[in-house]
Design a protein around this motif. Structure first.
Motif, short mmCIF file in Angstrom:
data_model
loop_
_atom_site.label_atom_id
_atom_site.label_comp_id
_atom_site.label_asym_id
_atom_site.label_seq_id
_atom_site.Cartn_x
_atom_site.Cartn_y
_atom_site.Cartn_z
N ARG A 136 5.75 -27.17 22.42
CA ARG A 136 4.74 -26.70 23.67
C ARG A 136 5.26 -27.63 24.93
NH1 ARG A 136 6.71 -22.64 20.67
NH2 ARG A 136 4.63 -20.95 20.15
N GLN A 137 5.28 -28.89 24.32
CA GLN A 137 5.13 -30.34 24.98
C GLN A 137 6.32 -30.47 26.06
OE1 GLN A 137 2.22 -32.21 25.07
NE2 GLN A 137 1.41 -30.20 23.53
N HIS A 138 5.62 -30.46 27.17
CA HIS A 138 6.72 -30.55 28.22
C HIS A 138 6.49 -31.13 29.58
CE1 HIS A 138 9.26 -27.25 27.15
NE2 HIS A 138 8.55 -26.39 26.86
N GLN A 139 6.69 -31.70 30.78
CA GLN A 139 6.84 -32.46 31.71
C GLN A 139 5.70 -30.99 32.61
OE1 GLN A 139 6.01 -35.38 32.58
NE2 GLN A 139 6.95 -36.22 30.28
N LEU A 140 4.11 -30.95 33.34
CA LEU A 140 4.18 -30.13 33.77
C LEU A 140 3.40 -30.60 35.21
CD1 LEU A 140 3.07 -27.65 30.58
CD2 LEU A 140 5.26 -27.48 32.19
N ARG A 141 3.03 -29.40 35.64
CA ARG A 141 1.84 -29.86 36.78
C ARG A 141 0.13 -29.28 36.27
NH1 ARG A 141 3.20 -31.95 41.94
NH2 ARG A 141 5.02 -31.90 42.71
N GLY A 183 0.51 -29.23 27.14
CA GLY A 183 0.83 -28.33 27.26
C GLY A 183 1.37 -26.80 27.75
N ILE A 184 2.46 -26.09 27.44
CA ILE A 184 2.82 -25.02 28.45
C ILE A 184 1.89 -23.64 27.64
CG2 ILE A 184 4.79 -24.18 27.40
CD1 ILE A 184 4.02 -23.63 31.05
#
Length: 242
Positions: free
Chosen positions: A230-235, A220-221
């Motif tokens: 709210r979910q994304h590919q993130l660091r 989640g961001i």
């Protein structure tokens, strides 16, 4: 309405430590959002209005948190605040919690029961589960926000983390102070040791230049963190104990 947004430190002084299940600490923006959501629910109940849980909405609202926003180009925005970082933590402690179905209560709420309710198998079995607790005197967050409003919201928070009802994560006092030694980028993204302090898109990771992180993955961001929108590919933030 929020006041001036400045780099700041938030410190929770703890009685014994904090119980956490995720590989990184509690997000400050999530903690503040939960307080605002509680105020919203209380207002709805007082005025006889219905409300819908944020996780049950297709497009959950972004609450007006007393935090600055980081808005990178071509990537989802996030609040300028980190996750909790234990200060001078001791060796990880393993507590245990147990749970057992109350057979007498089942008799009161069920229309029919089997002859026996097994405590060894099935959905009503007794449970004995480990709980990881980090012994520490305090945890700290970095952020860019309104010192007075953040203090006001956190004053009502008496415990943080998991198993609060059984005494874990008891907060003795809150301390919210300006941090003129931090710039906005550092305060909104990094832990005190320079590692990545929150979930961020790649563009923020490049600007903040952390000394370490938790890799890359889906997360989640911003609050509500568990909502699919709210979910994304993130660091990912640096792992606790790494």
């Amino acid at each position: 309405m929020s006041g001036p947004m400045v780099p700041l430190r938030v410190r929770a002084h703890l009685a014994t430590g904090i119980a956490q299940t995720s590989p990184w600490g509690i997000a400050l923006d999530g903690l503040l959002a939960s307080q605002l959501w509680e105020e919203h629910k209380a207002s709805c109940r007082a005025n006889g209005r219905p409300y819908t849980r944020a996780l049950d909405r297709d497009d959950p609202p972004d609450l007006d948190l007393p935090l600055a926003r980081c808005q990178p180009d071509g990537a989802p925005w996030h609040w300028a605040a980190t996750c909790a970082w234990p200060e001078n933590p001791g060796r990880l402690d393993v507590h245990t919690w147990t749970g057992r179905v109350d057979a007498r209560e089942l008799e009161q709420v069920a229309t029919a029961l089997p002859l026996t309710v097994s405590g060894r198998q099935g959905r009503y079995r007794a449970r004995r589960m480990p709980l990881l607790v980090t012994p520490c005197t305090s945890v700290i967050w970095h952020a860019v926000g309104d010192v007075d409003r953040i203090t006001e919201l956190l004053d009502d928070v008496v415990s943080i983390g998991k198993k609060r009802a059984t005494g874990e994560g008891h907060v003795l006092r809150w301390e919210v102070t300006p941090a003129p030694d931090l710039d906005a980028t550092t305060a909104g993204h990094l832990h005190p040791d320079g590692t990545l302090g929150r979930t961020v898109p790649d563009s923020c990771h490049q600007v903040a230049s952390p000394t370490g992180d938790g890799g890359r993955g889906r997360a989640g961001i911003r609050p509500p963190y568990m909502h699919p929108d709210r979910q994304h590919q993130l660091r990912l933030p640096a792992l606790l104990g790494s």
